[in-house]
Design an enzyme around this catalytic site. Structure first.
Site, PDB file in Angstrom:
ATOM      1  N   VAL A   1     -11.311  86.203  11.472  1.00 24.07           N
ATOM      2  CA  VAL A   1     -11.238  85.282  12.606  1.00 24.07           C
ATOM      3  C   VAL A   1     -12.688  84.848  12.934  1.00 24.07           C
ATOM      4  O   VAL A   1     -13.541  85.361  12.753  1.00 24.07           O
ATOM      5  CB  VAL A   1     -10.488  85.954  13.602  1.00 24.07           C
ATOM      6  CG1 VAL A   1     -11.270  86.935  14.324  1.00 24.07           C
ATOM      7  CG2 VAL A   1     -10.285  84.845  14.733  1.00 24.07           C
ATOM      8  N   CYS A   2     -12.646  83.428  13.174  1.00 19.95           N
ATOM      9  CA  CYS A   2     -14.039  83.022  13.873  1.00 19.95           C
ATOM     10  C   CYS A   2     -13.648  82.207  14.959  1.00 19.95           C
ATOM     11  O   CYS A   2     -12.422  82.354  15.580  1.00 19.95           O
ATOM     12  CB  CYS A   2     -14.555  81.930  12.716  1.00 19.95           C
ATOM     13  SG  CYS A   2     -13.777  80.629  12.247  1.00 19.95           S
ATOM     14  N   ARG A   3     -14.211  81.245  15.407  1.00 18.22           N
ATOM     15  CA  ARG A   3     -14.031  80.359  16.580  1.00 18.22           C
ATOM     16  C   ARG A   3     -12.665  79.636  16.591  1.00 18.22           C
ATOM     17  O   ARG A   3     -11.878  79.489  17.203  1.00 18.22           O
ATOM     18  CB  ARG A   3     -14.899  79.542  17.110  1.00 18.22           C
ATOM     19  CG  ARG A   3     -14.637  78.871  18.470  1.00 18.22           C
ATOM     20  CD  ARG A   3     -15.786  77.978  19.070  1.00 18.22           C
ATOM     21  NE  ARG A   3     -16.649  77.220  18.103  1.00 18.22           N
ATOM     22  CZ  ARG A   3     -16.247  75.862  18.151  1.00 18.22           C
ATOM     23  NH1 ARG A   3     -15.117  75.560  18.668  1.00 18.22           N
ATOM     24  NH2 ARG A   3     -17.005  75.234  17.078  1.00 18.22           N
TER      25      ARG A   3
ATOM     26  N   GLY B   1     -11.496  78.513  12.769  1.00 17.30           N
ATOM     27  CA  GLY B   1     -10.716  78.999  11.553  1.00 17.30           C
ATOM     28  C   GLY B   1     -11.778  78.300  10.225  1.00 17.30           C
ATOM     29  O   GLY B   1     -11.250  78.696   9.081  1.00 17.30           O
TER      30      GLY B   1
ATOM     31  N   MET C   1     -10.276  82.115  17.307  1.00 14.88           N
ATOM     32  CA  MET C   1     -10.417  82.718  18.633  1.00 14.88           C
ATOM     33  C   MET C   1      -9.865  81.855  19.712  1.00 14.88           C
ATOM     34  O   MET C   1      -9.440  82.204  20.818  1.00 14.88           O
ATOM     35  CB  MET C   1     -11.627  83.374  19.083  1.00 14.88           C
ATOM     36  CG  MET C   1     -11.972  84.741  17.972  1.00 14.88           C
ATOM     37  SD  MET C   1     -10.802  85.830  18.342  1.00 14.88           S
ATOM     38  CE  MET C   1     -11.057  86.449  20.222  1.00 14.88           C
TER      39      MET C   1
END
Length: 112
Positions: free
Chosen positions: A62-64, A66, A90
Site C-alpha cells: 500500500v501507498c497513498r 496505489g 491509504m
C-alpha cells in the site's frame, strides 16, 4: 506484466497470520497516519532492504493512492515474493473507515 491488485474491501480488516500490510510511503506520510500493524519500508529503500521484507507471507502493498505500491508489487513479484497491490491505497483505507494510528504533534492520524 499485469500487477495483481485487490480493492480495500478485499483486504481483511484483521490480517490473518501469514499476511502482512507493507506500507511503502515516505516517512512523513507514515508519521501522519498508518494502518495498525503495518510494516513500513519506503519505496526508495525497498531494493536495499529486501532482507526486511518477509518472503513466506501474503504481502498487501500500500501507498497513498496505489501508484508506488503497484511498482513495488511488480518488483517484489519479479523477485520471488507473493505480493498484491492495494488499489486506491491509504486514501481508500481511510475513506472506508479503516483504523489509523500515528499522528504528528498530537494531531489525529490522517492520510497525507
Amino acid at each position: 506484466m499485469t500487477v495483481p491488485s485487490v480493492e480495500i474491501a478485499d483486504v481483511p480488516a484483521q490480517l490473518p497470520e501469514g499476511a502482512v500490510l507493507l506500507d511503502v510511503r515516505e516517512q512523513d506520510e507514515w508519521d501522519a497516519g498508518h494502518a495498525p500493524g503495518a510494516l513500513h519500508i519506503p519505496m526508495s529503500e525497498i531494493a536495499g532492504r529486501l532482507e526486511d521484507v518477509p518472503n513466506d507471507v501474503q504481502l498487501y502493498v500500500v501507498c497513498r493512492a496505489g501508484g508506488r505500491s503497484a511498482r513495488v508489487t511488480q518488483y517484489l513479484n519479479q523477485n520471488g515474493w507473493e505480493a498484491v497491490n492495494v488499489e486506491g491505497g491509504m486514501q481508500h483505507w481511510e475513506a472506508a473507515g479503516r483504523p489509523l494510528e500515528g499522528g504528528v504533534d498530537g494531531m489525529e492520524p490522517e492520510v497525507i
